[in-house]
Design a protein around this motif. Structure first.
Motif, short mmCIF file in Angstrom:
data_model
loop_
_atom_site.label_atom_id
_atom_site.label_comp_id
_atom_site.label_asym_id
_atom_site.label_seq_id
_atom_site.Cartn_x
_atom_site.Cartn_y
_atom_site.Cartn_z
N LEU A 67 109.42 -9.87 -45.08
CA LEU A 67 109.21 -10.30 -46.47
C LEU A 67 109.99 -9.39 -47.40
CD1 LEU A 67 105.34 -10.85 -46.30
CD2 LEU A 67 107.10 -12.62 -46.43
N ASN A 68 110.57 -9.98 -48.40
CA ASN A 68 111.38 -9.21 -49.32
C ASN A 68 110.50 -8.33 -50.23
OD1 ASN A 68 113.16 -8.30 -51.31
ND2 ASN A 68 114.50 -10.05 -50.92
N ASN A 104 110.15 -7.01 -55.31
CA ASN A 104 109.26 -7.05 -56.47
C ASN A 104 108.20 -5.94 -56.47
OD1 ASN A 104 110.37 -9.24 -57.95
ND2 ASN A 104 109.64 -10.59 -56.33
N SER A 136 108.37 -3.53 -62.11
CA SER A 136 107.15 -3.80 -62.86
C SER A 136 106.91 -5.31 -62.91
CB SER A 136 107.28 -3.26 -64.29
OG SER A 136 106.13 -3.60 -65.04
N PRO A 137 105.72 -5.81 -62.73
CA PRO A 137 104.43 -5.12 -62.55
C PRO A 137 104.08 -4.79 -61.10
CG PRO A 137 104.02 -7.44 -62.88
CD PRO A 137 105.51 -7.28 -62.87
N TYR A 138 105.08 -4.57 -60.27
CA TYR A 138 104.88 -4.02 -58.91
C TYR A 138 103.96 -4.87 -58.04
CZ TYR A 138 106.39 -0.23 -61.97
OH TYR A 138 107.05 0.50 -62.90
N VAL A 139 104.23 -6.16 -57.96
CA VAL A 139 103.37 -7.00 -57.13
C VAL A 139 103.98 -7.26 -55.76
CG1 VAL A 139 102.14 -8.16 -58.99
CG2 VAL A 139 104.30 -9.13 -58.16
N PRO A 140 103.14 -7.24 -54.74
CA PRO A 140 103.63 -7.64 -53.42
C PRO A 140 103.77 -9.16 -53.37
CG PRO A 140 101.39 -6.72 -53.28
CD PRO A 140 101.73 -6.86 -54.73
N LEU A 141 104.39 -9.63 -52.31
CA LEU A 141 104.55 -11.07 -52.13
C LEU A 141 103.23 -11.70 -51.71
CD1 LEU A 141 107.93 -11.87 -50.59
CD2 LEU A 141 106.20 -13.60 -50.95
N VAL A 142 102.46 -10.94 -50.97
CA VAL A 142 101.17 -11.43 -50.45
C VAL A 142 100.29 -10.23 -50.20
CG1 VAL A 142 102.05 -11.42 -48.08
CG2 VAL A 142 100.11 -12.88 -48.64
N GLN A 143 98.99 -10.41 -50.33
CA GLN A 143 98.07 -9.30 -50.08
C GLN A 143 97.16 -9.54 -48.88
OE1 GLN A 143 97.36 -9.31 -54.62
NE2 GLN A 143 96.22 -7.54 -53.91
N LYS A 144 96.76 -10.76 -48.68
CA LYS A 144 95.71 -11.01 -47.67
C LYS A 144 96.16 -10.66 -46.26
CE LYS A 144 96.65 -15.74 -46.30
NZ LYS A 144 95.94 -16.83 -45.68
N LEU A 147 88.96 -6.73 -50.33
CA LEU A 147 90.04 -7.03 -51.28
C LEU A 147 89.47 -7.49 -52.62
CD1 LEU A 147 93.15 -9.02 -50.02
CD2 LEU A 147 92.96 -6.67 -50.83
N TYR A 168 91.55 -2.05 -58.39
CA TYR A 168 92.80 -1.29 -58.36
C TYR A 168 93.09 -0.74 -59.75
CZ TYR A 168 97.71 -0.20 -58.43
OH TYR A 168 98.91 0.46 -58.60
N GLU A 171 95.78 1.14 -62.16
CA GLU A 171 97.18 1.49 -62.35
C GLU A 171 97.20 2.84 -63.09
OE1 GLU A 171 99.89 -0.37 -61.29
OE2 GLU A 171 101.13 1.28 -62.04
#
Lengths: 655, 655
Positions: free
Chosen positions: A319-320, A323, A327-335, A611, A616, A618
């Motif tokens: 996965l790329n 991102n 900012s805002p530093y989000v992953p592509l997926v969390q689960k 989760l 979280y 910041e």
């Protein structure tokens, strides 16, 4: 722990667990610290399974007992082998010790020794992990087809599963891929209809073998660190670790830290593919190595679980991660995710599953989830701070009621980077330091007792704490130029340095010293942790003002957390001022998280549920962060009231 | 059906539905026979949507009405175009007909005309299919990430789904593959977070597109026959057929029948791969063709459903069919299967699903399951026999209480094979035959009115029936040499033949005739069906003696079943002796089964449930089969009591 003697250190290798002396056999000590060990006789000295090798300090042990002389060969005894359940430190030797004596013991635990039930440590108490792996193997004697009952191959196998046990495993939607279906048909006839099938998560048949092979049911748990990858090969039927191996993450060739690697991916075509291939090379090497040790085939590993920070997680999965760095530093997926091993190029069973634990946020990854899962912080009554110390420090604060995390950029000072004579924890690294306040004489210990070549993280913490106590530096971190005049305080390029090891003591042809900049790096690192914790606590306060937000308990995770001196860590103001007995070193808690997810799938649901529970925070963008950070730059803090037990500070000048 | 005039035939093309004349507009006739047609005004002559082309017989229709003159161009009218809701056969022409006149009409229905709600036929009544496809498309406006809510891309999409509708579609286990996850991240940012996602079976996201594309939701239903493959492209949102195409199964290059193909696989390395590639070439050609017609992209087809006999089913999926050809004739798997299109090399959306309907047994395949599903025989009150006529005849007998199937080796006589002048139903094939009992004069009709080149199945059935009625042959099937002396009875190589078309009438330079062997082939075929039915009924009787086992209703499925003359089929003893109005020609019921599985996934569960309900009867190994078969070789049967209504048989000698 009772009867500790903090002057006597015992290092257990290769698992890198360090403990203070206890008046017990090594077998009892290992049980006490939750190292899974093998013994058939329960420590009664009759099975001879608990063989250990005393690499350092054998002369201070009681002589071999009758049991040991019976169960060990002369050759073994001559080479330093003992039985863990019989060997202990000689009490007469202990009595002869003077206060300045600090003997060290190094004990090697053979691989066989570790093959035991897996347990996890939670606030000092051990907890059994119930086995509930996703992978189950079943031996079946399948009915043969006849003209009277011309039932298809697959349906006869389903019927056999139903007969075998009235289980959810067998329903009409049980998936099997085409190639395995063809193989099933062939193997049924080759094996006289006696087969072993492997079922993943009650959803899919992932292997079919001839005869009864249900014992061979393996999984592997991976902790993918930015620098190091560790793999634990486990038997899923009994929860034992069969072997383990670690390896440098080959991605370091593309950049030491995460941001450099993300930049590499952004700027290079196929950058992601290259970094993905690099981490997979390491994982696949570990698979080969652990399988060789355990004498099994990689194709018998049916599942892998993976924890790692968000960037490692993304790169491993292909996965790329770009991102995460913006900012805002989000992953592509969390689960939590499940993918086929084949699709990920992981060389276990092709149809095997790879589970990657969920990410809490862009900078709080699956490794932190592993720490939470294995420390069970969400079950604690008292407010607990868990710190996973690394380049990015992850902080978890929680108990039964609340759960919050944040990440702080600690820098890699604690890993030895940006420190003049810093180094990783390896042979020749100064890991313990003591400074005589009057003479400023320095005594130190190095890893493997080699001539010193540098200072590692735990040595740096000791150095700063001792320099403070000796008033070599002030609470501002500046050298106390006015008050000291000693040959160890030298000037290089017009800048002050304090010599830890003199030129003639080292093997690098010059002295090993700490510069003003080195002290700054350490200040920044410890300030990052402490201010990060403060910001999270403030955020929790803002949500519920009535909440009691005093940290009552601390878990130090990671290899560094395991070696660091608790008292000195507290003294420099990196962690809050609470009694040492409430500070626990919980080892590679991230890796342990991967292991428990492997052995019991319920923890995956727990992770997913967490989760939604975890708040979280910041940290860096909080508007009070700059002030908190600046105040925490002082040793132990600008506000001494936060550290009431550190009486020595009354004598240390502020600036 | 009311007001039928059996002398007047109307053929609707390209759907190959033949009906007798009814005193109605073509629009009403089409509604009556359940052909789905398009009309906005409901047949009131105002929308102009129901344009049809009269290819044959336009001179016998009423002249264009005012509505037609208004809605159709002069050019259209000149070329034979009419409105189905206005055009009908002229009643004055009907009155002028003499008894011997047998006018034919051929009417072409343009593709557009057929784009209508899909319904299925059950015992003459039409039934609406509720739409419940596995594939659903949703348009989402996804929240953008922020420092306050730094939620991952995928979790934001999941949240959007939850907001969109409180649906089971969105749960934590919703799967998405790695490549699509990367694409999702990119498309979110490219599309200003406005996307369309495609969800399969509430389990997996299989596509992500920019903007609102929910209208483009397609599926394709395939009927893979041993000889022919048909595909129906449907819109899953509205249940309409958008286009259809058919193609010869390229596997015929490796063998005409199933056993030859299985033998090819056994004897050739990569035999399975070759036959698999052959069928896929056909399927992929159909995908391209239907997409071109409907002006859509193959990647917008998200699901394919497939029916076919067990061997076609196995070869299509890449499963080895060898054991189907060996006693006890078991398939590798029976249950309905779902596989990724990509894994099967089917060129629809890569992540699209391919559903193959369950197999009843080795010789009763998913095609028969399709017949059962679309005819809903299991809901019938009266005991019903469904026959799918082909090289392998599949028989289904059932009602609300019982359901049984069996397969009989009918041979390919009805497809024209092993018959001297036999041929498939194609231009120039004699499809209807009448023999004048006194003179033995033959009148016949050919497909497309071409000069005859052979006889197809329905022609053969007519020929046998008429030869019996004219006492040219006896009930034993032997020529009645003693009683006839006619120029049409000729001798070739010392063997008798009956001439259907004289040399000068044909375009093959010789006469077209039926030999003694041809009659035997037909006897064997019809005996296989009838005795097969008897064996199944006996088996049901043995299970429940009190059951009423009189067939009350017959469904004739397949193209052949659609064209055959009911009366003559009964007359030769191929089907039981029940009133013609209880015999229904239900068309390509197997293909219809694939379509309803595509439009409503509940039917897949029905199919799975039916698997457990259907009693499979092994006909050929029944100990009474030989006797039943021998008795059924007679016309209509050795035991005339079985056919009480066929009074003519009193005059036909037995042997």
């Amino acid at each position: 722990m009772e009867n500790q003697n903090k002057n006597i250190l015992i290092d257990f290798e290769p698992i890198s667990r360090r403990v203070y002396y206890l008046d017990k056999t090594f077998y009892e000590i290992l049980l006490k610290i939750n190292v899974p060990i093998q013994s058939l006789c329960g420590g009664s000295g009759t099975c001879g399974k608990c063989k250990i090798l005393i690499q350092k300090g054998s002369e201070y042990l009681i002589p071999p007992t009758n049991d040991e002389q019976k169960l060990l060969s002369e050759n073994d005894l001559a080479n330093g082998w003992r039985l863990a359940c019989r060997a202990k430190i000689d009490s007469t030797f202990l009595k002869s010790l003077e206060k300045k004596d600090k003997p060290q013991f190094r004990i090697f635990l053979p691989e066989d020794f570790l093959l035991e039930d897996f347990k996890i440590l939670t606030s000092g108490a051990q907890k059994e992990i119930n086995l509930n792996p996703t992978v189950k193997k079943i031996y079946l004697e399948v009915e043969k087809p006849s003209l009277e009952k011309p039932i298809s191959d697959f349906e006869r196998v389903l019927n056999a599963i139903k007969t075998y046990q009235n289980t959810q495993m067998c329903n009409e939607s049980l998936y099997i891929d085409i190639n395995l279906l063809n193989k099933l048909s062939r193997i049924l006839r080759e094996s006289d209809h006696k087969i072993t099938i492997t079922i993943w998560n009650e959803k899919e048949i992932i292997d079919v073998e001839t005869g009864d092979l249900i014992q061979h049911n393996y999984g592997i748990a991976f902790d993918i660190g930015t620098t190091t990858i560790v793999g634990y090969l486990m038997n899923l039927n009994n929860g034992k670790i069969y072997s383990l191996a670690s390896k440098l993450n080959q991605q370091t060739a593309y950049g030491e830290d995460l941001i450099t690697r993300i930049t590499y991916i952004r700027n290079h075509e196929n950058g992601l593919e290259k970094l993905n291939a690099a981490v997979l090379e390491g994982l696949n090497d570990i698979i080969v190595k652990t399988c060789e040790k355990a004498k099994i085939q990689p194709s018998q590993i049916y599942e892998a679980t993976v924890v790692g920070n968000s960037v490692m997680h993304h790169i491993f999965l292909g996965l790329n991660p770009i991102n995460i760095g913006l900012s805002p530093y989000v992953p592509l997926v969390q689960k939590g995710l499940n993918y086929k091993a084949k699709g990920l190029d992981l060389n276990i069973c092709h149809r095997g599953n790879v589970y990657s634990a969920p990410l809490v946020a862009g900078f709080v990854g699956a490794d932190t989830m592993g720490v939470i899962l294995s420390s069970k912080i969400e079950d604690e009554k008292e407010l607990t701070l868990a710190i996973d110390i690394g380049t990015n420090g992850e902080l978890v604060i929680g108990n039964q009621n609340i759960l919050a995390t944040g990440s702080c950029a600690a820098g890699s000072a604690l890993e030895g980077a940006h420190i003049k004579d810093g180094m990783r924890a390896a042979a020749g690294a100064i890991e313990r330091i003591k400074i005589e306040p009057d003479t400023l004489d320095v005594t130190y210990a190095t890893i493997k007792n080699k001539k010193p070549i540098g200072i590692c993280g735990s040595g740096l913490v000791d150095a700063i704490a001792e320099m403070l106590k000796a008033k070599i530096i002030m609470r501002s971190g500046n050298f106390n130029k006015n008050s000291i005049d000693n040959e160890r305080l030298i000037r290089t390029d017009h800048k002050l340095e304090f010599v830890i090891a003199k030129k003639e003591e080292t093997s690098i042809g010059r002295e090993i010293s700490l510069s003003q900049n080195d002290i700054r790096q350490m200040q920044m690192a410890k300030a990052a942790f402490y201010s990060g914790m403060r910001i999270i606590l403030k955020k929790l306060k803002s949500i519920n003002d009535s909440m009691d937000l005093d940290i009552k308990q601390i878990f130090l995770a990671g290899a560094f957390g395991n070696y660091i001196d608790k008292e000195n860590t507290k003294f420099i103001g990196m962690i809050p001022d609470i009694p040492n007995e409430k500070i626990f070193q919980i080892g590679n808690a991230a890796g342990t998280g991967a292991q428990i997810c492997l052995l019991n799938k319920d923890y995956r649901q727990t992770a997913q549920d967490l989760l939604n529970r975890i708040k979280y925070v910041e940290i860096a963008t909080d508007k009070t962060f700059q002030r908190e950070y600046a105040e925490a730059m002082y040793f132990p803090h600008l506000n001494l009231e936060y550290f009431p037990s550190l009486k020595e500070y009354t004598n240390i000048p502020k600036r």
